[in-house]
Scaffold this active site. Sequence first.
Site, PDB file in Angstrom:
ATOM      1  N   GLU A 155      -4.384  -4.044  -3.988  1.00 38.96           N
ATOM      2  CA  GLU A 155      -3.066  -3.580  -3.699  1.00 38.96           C
ATOM      3  C   GLU A 155      -2.195  -4.267  -4.694  1.00 38.96           C
ATOM      4  O   GLU A 155      -2.317  -5.298  -5.497  1.00 38.96           O
ATOM      5  CB  GLU A 155      -2.437  -4.599  -2.411  1.00 38.96           C
ATOM      6  CG  GLU A 155      -3.110  -3.893  -1.079  1.00 38.96           C
ATOM      7  CD  GLU A 155      -2.689  -4.980  -0.007  1.00 38.96           C
ATOM      8  OE1 GLU A 155      -1.528  -5.307  -0.140  1.00 38.96           O
ATOM      9  OE2 GLU A 155      -3.188  -4.766   1.109  1.00 38.96           O
ATOM     10  N   GLU A 210      -6.566 -10.341   2.973  1.00 33.15           N
ATOM     11  CA  GLU A 210      -5.542 -11.501   2.819  1.00 33.15           C
ATOM     12  C   GLU A 210      -5.668 -12.527   3.972  1.00 33.15           C
ATOM     13  O   GLU A 210      -4.646 -12.887   4.537  1.00 33.15           O
ATOM     14  CB  GLU A 210      -4.059 -10.797   2.750  1.00 33.15           C
ATOM     15  CG  GLU A 210      -3.857  -9.917   1.768  1.00 33.15           C
ATOM     16  CD  GLU A 210      -2.489  -9.336   1.398  1.00 33.15           C
ATOM     17  OE1 GLU A 210      -2.041  -8.670   0.361  1.00 33.15           O
ATOM     18  OE2 GLU A 210      -1.545  -9.807   2.234  1.00 33.15           O
TER      19      GLU A 210
END
Length: 439
Positions: free
Chosen positions: A350, A166
């Site tokens: 995720e 991320e």
Amino acid sequence: MKHSRPDFPKGFLFGTATSAYQIEGHAFGGAGRTHWDDFAATPGNVVRAEDGAKACDHYHRYEDDLDLVAGAGFDVYRFSTSWARVMPDGQTVNAQGLDFYDRLVDAMLERGLKPAATLYHWELPSALADAGGWRNRATTDHFARFTEALMTRIGDRVWSAAPINEPWCVAWLSHFLGHQAPGLRDIRATARAMHHVLVAHGRSIEVMRGLGMKNLGGVFNFEWSTPADDSDETKLAAERYDAIYNRWFLGAATKGEYPALVLEGLEPHMPANWQDDMGLISQPLDWVGLNYYTRKVIAHDPGPWPHVRECDGPLPKTFMGWEIFPQGLGNFLRRATTEYTGDTPLYVTENGMAAPDPLVDGGVQDDDRIAFIDDHLDQVQDAIDDGVPVQGYFVWSLMDNYEWSLGYEKRFGLVHVDFDTLARTPKASYHALAKALKD
């Protein structure tokens, strides 16, 4: 659950994910101080000033935790490594750190799990933060050396590897919004971090290719951007939010380009000759990972660039206050394939939700989480039916853990953790997935 393994193509992989600082216990094994320790020690940054010193004590309990992963029938365990555990000062190798990840990977393989490694999940060594952290291009060179030290040890046995989890959180959330370590609100720092984190991604991929490693990818987070109204200025604000959050990192890593809507604000602050790095940043990947949780409703803000304001949306929300919008996952899977990745395999690396999850009579009946996973698997299935090359879905997270600036009060786990005793209790969602994956 309404879904089960036979609903998906043969070879489709199911997994669960964690991150090093959130579960391991950073006080153990010779790990060095990180900028997260510093951020948490600063009053007002983290709920109750909690940190990851003990976390879930996965450092000592990893075998039992991996038994839980295998017991649920998962194929893949997506874990991250701590830079400050392997190199406490960001540069000098700690043998205990390498030994731990060596044992961890072997333990996964012994249980028939595919080890999916992420090198960096936000725990920058404090010594490198002192030198400017992600604002400093030298950090990208240090990250390449960290990659080489770690993957020389475990790279022959991991199933997949990705450099940085991320990058939006590493750069924008942490340097422009100030919500995570290092807690800056500085546009020049942001521009440099936004670029350097991608240079580090490229350097790391380059090193791993040089070691002969296969199945290398990148993991990016996404939030669907919805205009709050139909005005042109609001639509433009939503497009700019989308460009910052969703297009900057994926576009650079796959096409070697940054969106003009972001450069209009950041280009004056970018490092000199940044354009020369785009080939390094956009070298081919074997797969792309999408982390997806929610959408944001966006309005125009008349203040300084980026002229973006988040609004409260009307949809049901998780315990994080995030709207539940499964359609966004399907939208991103299609968009990634159509606009950026082509035939490159995609993984949902995720997806999950936070809930209060009280332990009642020895169990947690988290029906909301089961529905959340089912609804998002609907979107994955529909995307596959439309020809999108989605090859796996990984739930966040295996167990309740340290949720960064929110401390230990937000629970994302399939397994409940009592943070006083560290007892693990599989929730109803864990049992539902175990049944679905064994059908």
